[in-house]
Design a protein around this motif. Structure first.
Motif, PDB file in Angstrom:
ATOM      1  N   LYS A 183       0.826  -1.216   0.000  1.00  0.00           N
ATOM      2  CA  LYS A 183       0.000   0.000   0.000  1.00  0.00           C
ATOM      3  C   LYS A 183       0.860   1.265   0.000  1.00  0.00           C
ATOM      4  O   LYS A 183       0.527   2.249  -0.665  1.00  0.00           O
ATOM      5  CB  LYS A 183      -0.927   0.000   1.214  1.00  0.00           C
ATOM      6  CG  LYS A 183      -2.061  -1.012   1.129  1.00  0.00           C
ATOM      7  CD  LYS A 183      -2.916  -0.984   2.386  1.00  0.00           C
ATOM      8  CE  LYS A 183      -4.043  -2.009   2.300  1.00  0.00           C
ATOM      9  NZ  LYS A 183      -4.870  -2.030   3.530  1.00  0.00           N
ATOM     10  N   THR A 184       1.973   1.225   0.737  1.00  0.00           N
ATOM     11  CA  THR A 184       2.846   2.392   0.815  1.00  0.00           C
ATOM     12  C   THR A 184       3.462   2.712  -0.539  1.00  0.00           C
ATOM     13  O   THR A 184       3.461   3.865  -0.985  1.00  0.00           O
ATOM     14  CB  THR A 184       3.961   2.163   1.851  1.00  0.00           C
ATOM     15  OG1 THR A 184       3.364   1.944   3.136  1.00  0.00           O
ATOM     16  CG2 THR A 184       4.898   3.351   1.931  1.00  0.00           C
ATOM     17  N   GLN A 205      -1.566  -8.389  -9.850  1.00  0.00           N
ATOM     18  CA  GLN A 205      -2.571  -9.053 -10.677  1.00  0.00           C
ATOM     19  C   GLN A 205      -3.983  -8.570 -10.363  1.00  0.00           C
ATOM     20  O   GLN A 205      -4.907  -8.808 -11.132  1.00  0.00           O
ATOM     21  CB  GLN A 205      -2.493 -10.572 -10.459  1.00  0.00           C
ATOM     22  CG  GLN A 205      -1.231 -11.222 -11.014  1.00  0.00           C
ATOM     23  CD  GLN A 205      -1.174 -11.189 -12.536  1.00  0.00           C
ATOM     24  OE1 GLN A 205      -2.201 -11.233 -13.208  1.00  0.00           O
ATOM     25  NE2 GLN A 205       0.028 -11.094 -13.084  1.00  0.00           N
ATOM     26  N   HIS A 206      -4.131  -7.896  -9.223  1.00  0.00           N
ATOM     27  CA  HIS A 206      -5.441  -7.352  -8.841  1.00  0.00           C
ATOM     28  C   HIS A 206      -5.443  -5.823  -8.936  1.00  0.00           C
ATOM     29  O   HIS A 206      -6.085  -5.128  -8.144  1.00  0.00           O
ATOM     30  CB  HIS A 206      -5.810  -7.815  -7.431  1.00  0.00           C
ATOM     31  CG  HIS A 206      -6.164  -9.278  -7.367  1.00  0.00           C
ATOM     32  ND1 HIS A 206      -5.213 -10.274  -7.375  1.00  0.00           N
ATOM     33  CD2 HIS A 206      -7.373  -9.906  -7.319  1.00  0.00           C
ATOM     34  CE1 HIS A 206      -5.805 -11.454  -7.323  1.00  0.00           C
ATOM     35  NE2 HIS A 206      -7.114 -11.263  -7.291  1.00  0.00           N
ATOM     36  N   SER A 207      -4.714  -5.305  -9.927  1.00  0.00           N
ATOM     37  CA  SER A 207      -4.751  -3.888 -10.321  1.00  0.00           C
ATOM     38  C   SER A 207      -4.174  -2.910  -9.297  1.00  0.00           C
ATOM     39  O   SER A 207      -4.474  -1.711  -9.353  1.00  0.00           O
ATOM     40  CB  SER A 207      -6.192  -3.475 -10.670  1.00  0.00           C
ATOM     41  OG  SER A 207      -6.700  -4.286 -11.719  1.00  0.00           O
ATOM     42  N   VAL A 208      -3.351  -3.396  -8.382  1.00  0.00           N
ATOM     43  CA  VAL A 208      -2.644  -2.481  -7.481  1.00  0.00           C
ATOM     44  C   VAL A 208      -1.422  -1.962  -8.244  1.00  0.00           C
ATOM     45  O   VAL A 208      -0.664  -2.751  -8.818  1.00  0.00           O
ATOM     46  CB  VAL A 208      -2.208  -3.202  -6.191  1.00  0.00           C
ATOM     47  CG1 VAL A 208      -1.417  -2.251  -5.288  1.00  0.00           C
ATOM     48  CG2 VAL A 208      -3.430  -3.748  -5.450  1.00  0.00           C
ATOM     49  N   PRO A 209      -1.205  -0.636  -8.289  1.00  0.00           N
ATOM     50  CA  PRO A 209      -0.154  -0.056  -9.141  1.00  0.00           C
ATOM     51  C   PRO A 209       1.269  -0.212  -8.596  1.00  0.00           C
ATOM     52  O   PRO A 209       1.919   0.757  -8.197  1.00  0.00           O
ATOM     53  CB  PRO A 209      -0.556   1.416  -9.241  1.00  0.00           C
ATOM     54  CG  PRO A 209      -1.248   1.691  -7.947  1.00  0.00           C
ATOM     55  CD  PRO A 209      -1.999   0.420  -7.626  1.00  0.00           C
ATOM     56  N   ILE A 210       1.765  -1.435  -8.590  1.00  0.00           N
ATOM     57  CA  ILE A 210       3.156  -1.711  -8.220  1.00  0.00           C
ATOM     58  C   ILE A 210       3.744  -2.664  -9.244  1.00  0.00           C
ATOM     59  O   ILE A 210       3.010  -3.302 -10.015  1.00  0.00           O
ATOM     60  CB  ILE A 210       3.282  -2.358  -6.818  1.00  0.00           C
ATOM     61  CG1 ILE A 210       2.580  -3.728  -6.800  1.00  0.00           C
ATOM     62  CG2 ILE A 210       2.754  -1.438  -5.734  1.00  0.00           C
ATOM     63  CD1 ILE A 210       2.917  -4.577  -5.618  1.00  0.00           C
ATOM     64  N   LYS A 211       5.070  -2.757  -9.266  1.00  0.00           N
ATOM     65  CA  LYS A 211       5.718  -3.760 -10.114  1.00  0.00           C
ATOM     66  C   LYS A 211       6.954  -4.284  -9.399  1.00  0.00           C
ATOM     67  O   LYS A 211       7.584  -3.591  -8.599  1.00  0.00           O
ATOM     68  CB  LYS A 211       6.076  -3.186 -11.473  1.00  0.00           C
ATOM     69  CG  LYS A 211       7.118  -2.067 -11.469  1.00  0.00           C
ATOM     70  CD  LYS A 211       7.378  -1.557 -12.885  1.00  0.00           C
ATOM     71  CE  LYS A 211       8.393  -0.415 -12.901  1.00  0.00           C
ATOM     72  NZ  LYS A 211       8.607   0.120 -14.272  1.00  0.00           N
TER      73      LYS A 211
END
Length: 275
Positions: A183-184, A205-211
């Protein structure tokens, strides 16, 4: 009248004793797991399925880090400790049962143009020698360093892999569990952190904007953990104090069977095949 009163009291005492007996039985059918926040979401799902197979059983899962799992198990506060790393030399008194494999990966915001960092660059970022993304091919923006709190196995593994001491880290934010880390970073385009690969891949994979960034040239992925090429992999263990009591033994055996593999894979971990 006296006989009637005696009969009433006998009935009340009988009901109270029956209630106490029922409470004792209920307590004996409760399992308490504490420890690793990496394992906790999987343990919750395992607990739900185990409860469905054993309706009289209740499974209580609490987090707090692998160190808590070890401590609570030794003190008999928990029936089972959750430890997301290999056992240490001074922990060999606790039987450990591996239920899955995971890795620790570096994460940045999905909008960050940086796609790769060398081992030295990661070290320099975490020790404050590199403070701007522009220095590693990114935008002109100050890097927000996210570190893990003491007692977390993810921190221990990160420090060990990069041969660092926690006192050398220069964090801007210190977080506890993987979800806080995800989240951070998702909420700060200039942040960098490290979390469970399973937790990060699930979030992405659930559209959280991280990579996830590769580590030592190897993609940080469940597939890399599965084929053994990822350099920072770890076992996810359930530990007990001496020989586990029957209910804990049943839960651990269930968690290690093919009956639970779909739950393991749903959390983006690698199941363990038990012969």
């Amino acid at each position: 009248m006296r006989c009637l009163r005696q009969l009433v009291w006998i009935t009340i005492v009988t009901l109270v004793l029956a209630g106490l007996s029922a409470t004792a039985i209920a307590t004996s059918h409760k399992l308490v797991l504490t420890g690793s926040s990496t394992i906790a979401p999987l343990a919750v799902e395992l607990g739900r399925r185990f409860e469905s197979l054993h309706p009289s059983v209740r499974v209580d899962v609490q987090t707090g880090g692998s160190s808590r799992g070890i401590s609570d198990t030794r003190k008999s506060i928990a029936d089972i400790g959750m430890v997301s790393r290999a056992m240490k030399s001074d922990e060999q008194d606790l039987p450990a049962f591996t239920i899955a494999l995971d890795g620790v990966g570096i994460i940045v915001h999905a909008s960050n143009p940086v796609t790769n960092l060398t081992r030295q660059q990661i070290t320099d970022i975490y020790t404050g020698k590199i403070t701007n993304w522009q220095e590693v091919g990114g935008k002109d923006a100050r890097i927000t360093v996210v570190n893990k709190a003491e007692g977390r196995s993810t921190l221990e593994l990160f420090l060990s892999h990069f041969e660092l001491k926690n006192s050398a880290i220069k964090p801007h934010i210190v977080i506890g569990d993987n979800q806080q880390g995800v989240k951070t970073v998702a909420g700060n385009p200039h942040a960098i952190g490290y979390v469970s690969i399973g937790a990060a891949e699930y979030a992405a994979q659930h559209s959280v904007p991280i990579k996830l960034l590769p580590l030592d040239g190897v993609a940080a992925s469940v597939a890399s953990v599965r084929n053994g090429t990822y350099p920072l992999s770890r076992p996810l263990n359930l530990v007990t104090r001496k020989t586990p009591r029957e209910l804990a033994k049943q839960f651990i055996e269930f968690a290690r069977t093919e009956q639970a593999h779909d739950l393991v894979e749903a959390q983006y971990f690698v199941p363990i095949s038990i012969d």
